[in-house]
Design a protein around this motif. Sequence first.
Motif, PDB file in Angstrom:
ATOM      1  N   SER A   1      -8.509  -0.519  -1.160  1.00 10.64           N
ATOM      2  CA  SER A   1      -8.781  -0.351   0.270  1.00 10.64           C
ATOM      3  C   SER A   1     -10.259  -0.571   0.555  1.00 10.64           C
ATOM      4  O   SER A   1     -10.983  -1.155  -0.258  1.00 10.64           O
ATOM      5  CB  SER A   1      -8.349   1.042   0.720  1.00 10.64           C
ATOM      6  OG  SER A   1      -9.049   2.054   0.008  1.00 10.64           O
ATOM      7  N   GLY A   2     -10.722  -0.086   1.681  1.00  6.59           N
ATOM      8  CA  GLY A   2     -12.128  -0.249   2.047  1.00  6.59           C
ATOM      9  C   GLY A   2     -12.452  -1.690   2.393  1.00  6.59           C
ATOM     10  O   GLY A   2     -11.665  -2.386   3.052  1.00  6.59           O
TER      11      GLY A   2
ATOM     12  N   SER B   1      -6.801   5.540  -7.828  1.00  3.60           N
ATOM     13  CA  SER B   1      -6.547   6.568  -6.820  1.00  3.60           C
ATOM     14  C   SER B   1      -5.909   5.942  -5.595  1.00  3.60           C
ATOM     15  O   SER B   1      -5.688   4.720  -5.533  1.00  3.60           O
ATOM     16  CB  SER B   1      -7.851   7.270  -6.422  1.00  3.60           C
ATOM     17  OG  SER B   1      -8.700   6.364  -5.738  1.00  3.60           O
ATOM     18  N   THR B   2      -5.625   6.788  -4.609  1.00  6.83           N
ATOM     19  CA  THR B   2      -5.013   6.294  -3.368  1.00  6.83           C
ATOM     20  C   THR B   2      -5.958   5.379  -2.589  1.00  6.83           C
ATOM     21  O   THR B   2      -5.515   4.651  -1.707  1.00  6.83           O
ATOM     22  CB  THR B   2      -4.624   7.486  -2.467  1.00  6.83           C
ATOM     23  OG1 THR B   2      -5.784   8.309  -2.260  1.00  6.83           O
ATOM     24  CG2 THR B   2      -3.527   8.323  -3.118  1.00  6.83           C
ATOM     25  N   GLY B   3      -7.220   5.407  -2.927  1.00  4.68           N
ATOM     26  CA  GLY B   3      -8.179   4.523  -2.262  1.00  4.68           C
ATOM     27  C   GLY B   3      -8.349   3.179  -2.941  1.00  4.68           C
ATOM     28  O   GLY B   3      -9.089   2.320  -2.438  1.00  4.68           O
ATOM     29  N   SER B   4      -7.661   2.959  -4.057  1.00  4.75           N
ATOM     30  CA  SER B   4      -7.775   1.685  -4.774  1.00  4.75           C
ATOM     31  C   SER B   4      -7.248   0.534  -3.903  1.00  4.75           C
ATOM     32  O   SER B   4      -6.184   0.624  -3.313  1.00  4.75           O
ATOM     33  CB  SER B   4      -6.984   1.740  -6.083  1.00  4.75           C
ATOM     34  OG  SER B   4      -7.517   2.723  -6.951  1.00  4.75           O
TER      35      SER B   4
ATOM     36  N   ASN C   1       0.828  -1.196   0.000  1.00  3.66           N
ATOM     37  CA  ASN C   1       0.000   0.000   0.000  1.00  3.66           C
ATOM     38  C   ASN C   1       0.871   1.258   0.000  1.00  3.66           C
ATOM     39  O   ASN C   1       0.579   2.232  -0.714  1.00  3.66           O
ATOM     40  CB  ASN C   1      -0.921   0.010   1.223  1.00  3.66           C
ATOM     41  CG  ASN C   1      -1.918   1.143   1.186  1.00  3.66           C
ATOM     42  OD1 ASN C   1      -2.762   1.228   0.305  1.00  3.66           O
ATOM     43  ND2 ASN C   1      -1.817   2.056   2.146  1.00  3.66           N
TER      44      ASN C   1
END
Length: 423
Positions: free
Chosen positions: A343-344, A338-341, A170
Amino acid sequence: MRNMADNTRAEPTAPHTKARHPHRERAIAHAVESWVGVFRRKLSAGELSWLPVVLVLAAVWITFQALNENFLSPRNLSNLSVDIVGTGLIAVGIVFVLLLGELDLSVGSISGLAAAVFAVLNVNNGVPEWLALIIAVFAGTVTGAVQGFSFAKTRVPAFVVTLAGLLTWNGLMLYILGTSGTVNLDENGLVAKLTSHYFTNDAAAYGLATVGAGMVFLVSYQNRRRRRAVGMPHRSLGGIAVRAGGVAVIAFAAAYLLNRFQGLPLALLIFLVVVAGLDIALRHTHYGRQVYALGGGVEAARRASLSVTRVQTAVLAVSGTMAAVGGLFLASRITSVSTGSGSGVLLLNAIAAAVIGGTSLFGGRGTTWSAVLGILVIQSIASGMAITDTPVAVQFIITGGVLFAAVVIDSLSRHSQEAHGRA
């Protein structure tokens, strides 16, 4: 009087109509009784882990269709068939790791890293899409292999090694994306078409359905021949035909519904081909038998002269590869990275899909099709919640409840197998 006597003599011939084919009736009754007996034996022995999943999926579809008549519409089912692909591919890799009795916590980060590598190489540096795609997938393979080799050599539990990988990959993704944080993909490019292209010719979907049913019959028949040749228990030809026929009915029904909207999605075709290919590799090759054997016990596998390090490294490499491919499909769906790829809830959904689908947390039991069933349940719940305007919190609660039920069923199934001497 003679006519009356003739009439009374003619009457006894009627009962003979009930027993025209007594041998055929006994054969049919025996076959049905045999199939019921086999079904009950497998159910009591915990060998039908897919059955509760199918029942849950049917209950989910019936419930949401009752709440909103558009849930089972061709449009919604077509969207559902594309939405399951990205996370489903990642879940397929998780199945391999779970078969060892281990867990890979890094797949979300690897999927985001692969998508970032592709986006930066192609969009920011002008590398051709096909080459950037190969490099991105190879990056996932390498990261998985590094983790697998570390796990095999240090004998540290895989979830600890991959937890470190989760943070490392990450961080590397954030470094690659740089200060911009978001890279938009070409909407007409190769990767974008992975989830936007449809085969509009009706023959494509029906052709795939025919090929799929034929492959099920051929693979099952070849497996029957091999097992029969060495004197092992094997399926009857009737059982193989019924199985292939069931697949054909489901496949043609799906093809009919997809053709009523935009046709066969390319993403779904790739997904099914990958799942089928890896299923054959797992259940019909020497490598697959080694994976299952290792899931049954590491020490026993070592004493049987299996290359534990090689198998464990290869399994984590497969998991990394599938995570990278899944990440590219997820990026294709929104045409950006994006930086959120990665995640979650992506990691949790991928693991939950494999477990809900019937892959055992204890190792040694499960197939790649488990991931398909599991992600269908999860994504169907998400789709139903969206179409009925239900809060996301309720979706998490329901998915968590289904996951807990799957774990309980897995545990009970294992105890049942131990009682029958099969664990």
